[in-house]
Design an enzyme around this catalytic site. Structure first.
Site, PDB file in Angstrom:
ATOM      1  N   HIS A 149       1.699  -2.074   5.655  1.00  0.00           N
ATOM      2  CA  HIS A 149       1.517  -2.434   4.246  1.00  0.00           C
ATOM      3  C   HIS A 149       2.508  -1.695   3.352  1.00  0.00           C
ATOM      4  O   HIS A 149       2.922  -2.220   2.307  1.00  0.00           O
ATOM      5  CB  HIS A 149       0.092  -2.095   3.799  1.00  0.00           C
TER       6      HIS A 149
ATOM      7  N   ARG B  50       0.857  -1.193   0.000  1.00  0.00           N
ATOM      8  CA  ARG B  50       0.000   0.000   0.000  1.00  0.00           C
ATOM      9  C   ARG B  50       0.890   1.240   0.000  1.00  0.00           C
ATOM     10  O   ARG B  50       1.652   1.448   0.940  1.00  0.00           O
ATOM     11  CB  ARG B  50      -0.888   0.000   1.242  1.00  0.00           C
TER      12      ARG B  50
ATOM     13  N   HIS C  92      -5.235  -9.728   8.527  1.00  0.00           N
ATOM     14  CA  HIS C  92      -3.996  -8.957   8.391  1.00  0.00           C
ATOM     15  C   HIS C  92      -2.790  -9.789   8.841  1.00  0.00           C
ATOM     16  O   HIS C  92      -2.698 -10.187  10.007  1.00  0.00           O
ATOM     17  CB  HIS C  92      -4.130  -7.690   9.244  1.00  0.00           C
TER      18      HIS C  92
ATOM     19  N   GLU D 242      -7.165  -7.800  13.666  1.00  0.00           N
ATOM     20  CA  GLU D 242      -7.738  -7.977  12.320  1.00  0.00           C
ATOM     21  C   GLU D 242      -7.460  -9.395  11.844  1.00  0.00           C
ATOM     22  O   GLU D 242      -6.308  -9.733  11.536  1.00  0.00           O
ATOM     23  CB  GLU D 242      -7.138  -6.960  11.342  1.00  0.00           C
TER      24      GLU D 242
ATOM     25  N   ASP E 273      -3.550  -8.417   3.335  1.00  0.00           N
ATOM     26  CA  ASP E 273      -4.893  -8.660   3.872  1.00  0.00           C
ATOM     27  C   ASP E 273      -5.510  -9.744   3.008  1.00  0.00           C
ATOM     28  O   ASP E 273      -5.596  -9.584   1.776  1.00  0.00           O
ATOM     29  CB  ASP E 273      -5.743  -7.389   3.791  1.00  0.00           C
TER      30      ASP E 273
END
Length: 269
Positions: A152, A107, A244, A241, A159
């Protein structure tokens, strides 16, 4: 007349200088070349094309409600060691009739910055009913759902979920369609071809905590399948999460990259 000449010349010079400033100001700024990924990054599909990719942030179906900055293509980019570890995990799951499916991989920092701007705009709650129905938007930073840096961006975090094979495609999101809470029963949530994990992806709720005691039965077993498979290949889960995971050791533990998510970012390695 001679007394006016210096003033006229001064006025003319001032006007010329002003025009020059206007011209310089109006000239377009030449953007530099986009940064590219280091050679340690790869497109996941070049390492394992069997892993399903359903990238959410290039689309409008995410908590922001619009395509996120930096996502030029629906593509999973990761560091090569992480990609190779995902390939090994995928081989284990395929033998059991399952496949991995990734929602997000590398990301860029500009995407994280987009999340931060969105979180500070308390008036924009277009996707609240689905992604954070029980969380006040003013609490997103304090509760840890949004941060100014993301693992990320270091390239080894993904994810992802598990899909039972054969996999049918998830239907596209229709802008403006009615939203259902991400923790609603699976039949009521936005359709996803993954197994039932108890919540949808990016559900800002404590039910997303990997070992939340309210998640039992098949949902708990599905989380354990994902967690157990990935932990066996050196991925570490973020407890808040279930989706994740970060590959360890990270090749770039202290570097946050900002090259765009696009095939050309990793082409030519």
């Amino acid at each position: 007349m001679t007394g006016l000449a210096p003033a006229v010349r001064s006025l003319a010079a001032t006007a010329a200088a002003l025009c020059a400033v206007i011209v310089l100001t109006a000239s377009p700024v030449q953007a530099g070349p986009e940064p590219k990924a280091p050679k340690e990054f790869v497109a996941l599909r070049t390492v394992d094309p069997t892993i399903i990719e359903e990238m959410r942030y290039p689309t409008g179906h995410n908590f922001v409600g619009e395509p996120v900055d930096g996502y030029r293509q629906p593509l999973c980019i990761v560091t090569r060691p992480a990609a190779q570890a995902l390939r090994r995990a995928q081989r284990k799951l395929l033998r059991q009739g399952y496949s991995l499916k990734v929602y997000d991989c590398y990301r860029p920092q500009r995407a994280v910055d987009h999340f931060v701007r969105w979180a500070k705009d308390l008036a924009d709650e277009a996707m609240k009913r689905e992604f954070y129905p029980q969380v006040d938007k003013s609490r997103l930073f304090a509760d840890g759902y949004i941060a100014e840096k993301s693992g990320h961006s270091r390239g080894s975090t993904v994810d992802l979920t598990v899909v039972k094979l054969p996999a049918l495609p998830t239907r596209p999101h229709v802008p403006g369609e009615p939203l259902a809470p991400c923790f609603a029963p699976k039949s009521q949530r936005f359709p996803d071809n993954s197994v039932d994990m108890g919540t949808g992806f990016d559900c800002f709720d404590t039910l997303s905590h990997t070992v939340d005691p309210r998640i039992q039965g098949e949902q708990r077993a599905n989380r354990q399948l994902l967690n157990g498979t990935l932990s066996g290949e050196d991925f570490v889960n973020l407890p808040e999460e279930w989706w994740h995971f970060t590959y360890r050791p990270e090749p770039f533990p202290d570097t946050y990259f900002d090259f765009p998510v696009a095939l050309r970012s990793v082409a030519g390695h």
